[in-house]
Design a protein around this motif. Structure first.
Motif, PDB file in Angstrom:
ATOM      1  N   ARG A 147       3.253 -14.244   7.854  1.00 24.12           N
ATOM      2  CA  ARG A 147       4.400 -14.617   8.695  1.00 24.12           C
ATOM      3  C   ARG A 147       4.692 -16.108   8.605  1.00 24.12           C
ATOM      4  N   ASN A 148       3.635 -16.928   8.635  1.00 19.99           N
ATOM      5  CA  ASN A 148       3.835 -18.367   8.586  1.00 19.99           C
ATOM      6  C   ASN A 148       4.379 -18.831   7.237  1.00 19.99           C
ATOM      7  N   CYS A 149       4.186 -18.020   6.203  1.00 20.04           N
ATOM      8  CA  CYS A 149       4.718 -18.336   4.872  1.00 20.04           C
ATOM      9  C   CYS A 149       6.095 -17.716   4.644  1.00 20.04           C
ATOM     10  N   GLY A 150       6.666 -17.057   5.672  1.00 21.14           N
ATOM     11  CA  GLY A 150       7.988 -16.471   5.538  1.00 21.14           C
ATOM     12  C   GLY A 150       8.004 -15.152   4.817  1.00 21.14           C
ATOM     13  N   ARG A 151       6.835 -14.505   4.670  1.00 21.26           N
ATOM     14  CA  ARG A 151       6.771 -13.179   4.049  1.00 21.26           C
ATOM     15  C   ARG A 151       6.589 -12.107   5.111  1.00 21.26           C
ATOM     16  N   ALA A 152       6.983 -10.896   4.791  1.00 25.46           N
ATOM     17  CA  ALA A 152       6.667  -9.751   5.637  1.00 25.46           C
ATOM     18  C   ALA A 152       5.294  -9.231   5.231  1.00 25.46           C
ATOM     19  N   ALA A 153       4.398  -9.124   6.199  1.00 30.07           N
ATOM     20  CA  ALA A 153       3.062  -8.598   5.930  1.00 30.07           C
ATOM     21  C   ALA A 153       3.133  -7.085   5.773  1.00 30.07           C
ATOM     22  N   VAL A 154       2.489  -6.556   4.739  1.00 23.24           N
ATOM     23  CA  VAL A 154       2.456  -5.112   4.492  1.00 23.24           C
ATOM     24  C   VAL A 154       1.040  -4.615   4.759  1.00 23.24           C
ATOM     25  N   ILE A 155       0.916  -3.662   5.679  1.00 22.56           N
ATOM     26  CA  ILE A 155      -0.361  -3.061   6.039  1.00 22.56           C
ATOM     27  C   ILE A 155      -0.373  -1.642   5.482  1.00 22.56           C
ATOM     28  N   LEU A 156      -1.423  -1.279   4.757  1.00 25.32           N
ATOM     29  CA  LEU A 156      -1.489   0.019   4.091  1.00 25.32           C
ATOM     30  C   LEU A 156      -1.966   1.092   5.059  1.00 25.32           C
ATOM     31  N   GLY A 157      -1.118   2.070   5.313  1.00 24.09           N
ATOM     32  CA  GLY A 157      -1.424   3.163   6.212  1.00 24.09           C
ATOM     33  C   GLY A 157      -0.315   3.313   7.240  1.00 24.09           C
ATOM     34  N   PRO A 158      -0.296   4.470   7.893  1.00 20.56           N
ATOM     35  CA  PRO A 158      -1.357   5.475   7.918  1.00 20.56           C
ATOM     36  C   PRO A 158      -1.339   6.416   6.713  1.00 20.56           C
ATOM     37  N   ALA A 159      -2.547   6.883   6.352  1.00 19.64           N
ATOM     38  CA  ALA A 159      -2.713   7.969   5.396  1.00 19.64           C
ATOM     39  C   ALA A 159      -3.188   9.198   6.162  1.00 19.64           C
ATOM     40  N   HIS A 160      -3.030  10.358   5.560  1.00 14.99           N
ATOM     41  CA  HIS A 160      -3.452  11.595   6.215  1.00 14.99           C
ATOM     42  C   HIS A 160      -4.945  11.817   6.019  1.00 14.99           C
ATOM     43  N   ALA A 161      -5.609  12.383   7.034  1.00 19.93           N
ATOM     44  CA  ALA A 161      -7.050  12.614   6.964  1.00 19.93           C
ATOM     45  C   ALA A 161      -7.447  13.518   5.803  1.00 19.93           C
ATOM     46  N   ALA A 162      -6.508  14.341   5.305  1.00 19.11           N
ATOM     47  CA  ALA A 162      -6.810  15.193   4.157  1.00 19.11           C
ATOM     48  C   ALA A 162      -7.179  14.373   2.923  1.00 19.11           C
ATOM     49  N   ALA A 163      -6.755  13.107   2.888  1.00 23.05           N
ATOM     50  CA  ALA A 163      -7.066  12.245   1.747  1.00 23.05           C
ATOM     51  C   ALA A 163      -8.553  11.948   1.637  1.00 23.05           C
ATOM     52  N   LEU A 164      -9.325  12.191   2.700  1.00 17.92           N
ATOM     53  CA  LEU A 164     -10.769  11.968   2.644  1.00 17.92           C
ATOM     54  C   LEU A 164     -11.501  13.072   1.909  1.00 17.92           C
ATOM     55  N   ASP A 165     -10.859  14.256   1.796  1.00 22.63           N
ATOM     56  CA  ASP A 165     -11.513  15.403   1.166  1.00 22.63           C
ATOM     57  C   ASP A 165     -12.898  15.647   1.779  1.00 22.63           C
ATOM     58  N   ASP A 166     -12.968  15.521   3.126  1.00 22.46           N
ATOM     59  CA  ASP A 166     -14.203  15.763   3.881  1.00 22.46           C
ATOM     60  C   ASP A 166     -15.354  14.887   3.402  1.00 22.46           C
ATOM     61  N   SER A 167     -15.070  13.635   3.037  1.00 15.92           N
ATOM     62  CA  SER A 167     -16.096  12.734   2.520  1.00 15.92           C
ATOM     63  C   SER A 167     -15.957  11.361   3.164  1.00 15.92           C
ATOM     64  N   VAL A 168     -17.023  10.915   3.836  1.00 17.61           N
ATOM     65  CA  VAL A 168     -17.023   9.576   4.398  1.00 17.61           C
ATOM     66  C   VAL A 168     -17.044   8.538   3.279  1.00 17.61           C
ATOM     67  N   GLY A 169     -17.632   8.896   2.140  1.00 25.56           N
ATOM     68  CA  GLY A 169     -17.635   7.992   1.001  1.00 25.56           C
ATOM     69  C   GLY A 169     -16.231   7.668   0.526  1.00 25.56           C
ATOM     70  N   LEU A 170     -15.347   8.665   0.513  1.00 23.78           N
ATOM     71  CA  LEU A 170     -13.957   8.412   0.126  1.00 23.78           C
ATOM     72  C   LEU A 170     -13.249   7.517   1.139  1.00 23.78           C
TER      73      LEU A 170
END
Length: 375
Positions: A147-170
């Motif tokens: 913000r202080n540099c005059g850019r819009a900050a981009v935050i990645l997410g939300p993603a869907h929980a299915a993207a984990l494929d039931d793995s905490v490692g992912l």
């Protein structure tokens, strides 16, 4: 301990974060009425001036999936095929943007991981292609820096929980690639029946990493269990008031009150389906959520480029001043508006960062799999 506590801000203190100097396209000085000015004479001008000091942190943008289907686009000078581009972000005073990695309904479950990674890669390419306008932000401090540099900050997410494929490692892999928000619904471990033991372990690992939980679309049982077990604040990135408009993603009054008590954040979407066809309808929802959850627990979610119809005067990312002007007419104070647009999101990000640092000192990475707890 005193050093760690310096990173935490109470809701009343967070509004001060909006007073940091701005660079780039946003004017640095807030609006100051002169003698004889009628405070109601020009609410739109007052809205622009207020947003220059306290820009919008937009809780949900469907831009990644929308761009995926375009053969060519130009976000820097303007792109009519989408609702969001650099000129409209500047016109709307958007200082931070949560880019959704959600998947369309009907996508095969075995494609969820690959499709999420492809969208994450696309967002990174878009940011890299617009270095003078966009900047990837992984922490609350980096949002402020952008913000202080005059850019819009981009935050990645939300993603869907299915993207984990039931793995905490992912989950850890996605976090290392930049993911910061995960929607906990629609899986066997976060379903209408509630949150399972494996789901609780996912929440604990999210807290350790600094990944925020998004509860929009979660069942009431899952919602309440996550509120109970999460040490970091939670988000509802696309939820309005169900008592005003009975949409399944909107929250009943009792959950809004519980979310406020837990210092979470309800981000009201600007969609005709969830909030109504006019800017006044959106303002009604914001009034209601503020009354129930408190001014420190309400935010904004444009939900642009997500395939939704939008209320009149709120058709794209440039239209936030129209909404703020309506709230000014209703008597919203500048401190409450500063929390709504910017301060509340900054607080949640900062507390998540602090919670992660504290958890990493006492907890090793989880290696558990769903079969070990829920099998």
């Amino acid at each position: 301990m005193a050093e760690l506590q310096d990173d935490l801000h109470t809701p009343s203190e967070v509004g001060e974060l909006g007073d940091l100097p701005l660079g780039g396209p946003f004017p640095p000085e807030p609006y100051v009425p002169g003698e004889g000015d009628d405070p109601d004479a020009a609410p739109l001008e007052r809205a622009h001036a207020l947003l220059a000091a306290h820009p919008v942190a937009d809780g949900y943008s469907g831009l990644p999936w929308a761009l995926r289907h375009l053969p060519w686009y130009d976000l820097e000078t303007g792109e009519t095929a989408v609702d969001t581009d650099v000129p409209r972000l500047r016109q709307g005073h958007v200082g931070a943007l949560f880019c959704s990695l959600h998947l369309p309904e009907g996508l095969a479950a075995d494609r969820a991981v690959a499709a999420t990674l492809e969208q994450l890669d696309l967002v990174r390419k878009v940011i890299a292609g617009h270095p003078e306008s966009l900047r990837l932000a992984l922490t609350a401090g980096q949002v402020i820096d952008a913000r202080n540099c005059g850019r819009a900050a981009v935050i990645l997410g939300p993603a869907h929980a299915a993207a984990l494929d039931d793995s905490v490692g992912l989950l850890r892999v996605l976090h290392a690639l930049g993911l910061r928000v995960l929607t906990l619904s629609g899986t066997s471990w976060a379903s209408k029946a509630g949150l399972t033991r494996f789901g609780e372990e996912v929440v604990r690992e999210m807290n350790r990493l600094g990944v925020l939980a998004d509860l929009s679309g979660a069942s009431e049982e899952t919602f309440r269990r996550i509120l109970a077990c999460s040490r970091a604040p939670v988000l509802a990135t696309r939820s309005a008031a169900r008592s005003l408009r009975p949409h399944p993603a909107n929250l009943p009054d009792e959950l809004l009150a519980e979310l406020g008590a837990a210092q979470g954040l309800c981000m009201v979407p600007l969609t005709a389906e969830q909030t109504g066809p006019s800017v006044r309808d959106v303002a009604d929802h914001l009034d209601h959520v503020r009354d129930l959850a408190g001014p420190a627990s309400v935010g904004l979610s444009g939900t642009y480029d997500a395939g939704c119809a939008h209320p009149q005067e709120l058709g794209d990312a440039s239209c936030y001043p129209h909404l703020i002007a309506e709230l000014l007419r209703r008597g919203w104070s500048e401190p409450d508006l500063a929390l709504l647009t910017w301060g509340n999101v900054q607080r949640v990000l900062r507390v998540a960062d602090f919670t992660a640092r504290a958890a990493q000192q006492r907890r090793a990475p989880s290696a558990v799999k769903i079969a070990e707890l829920d099998g």
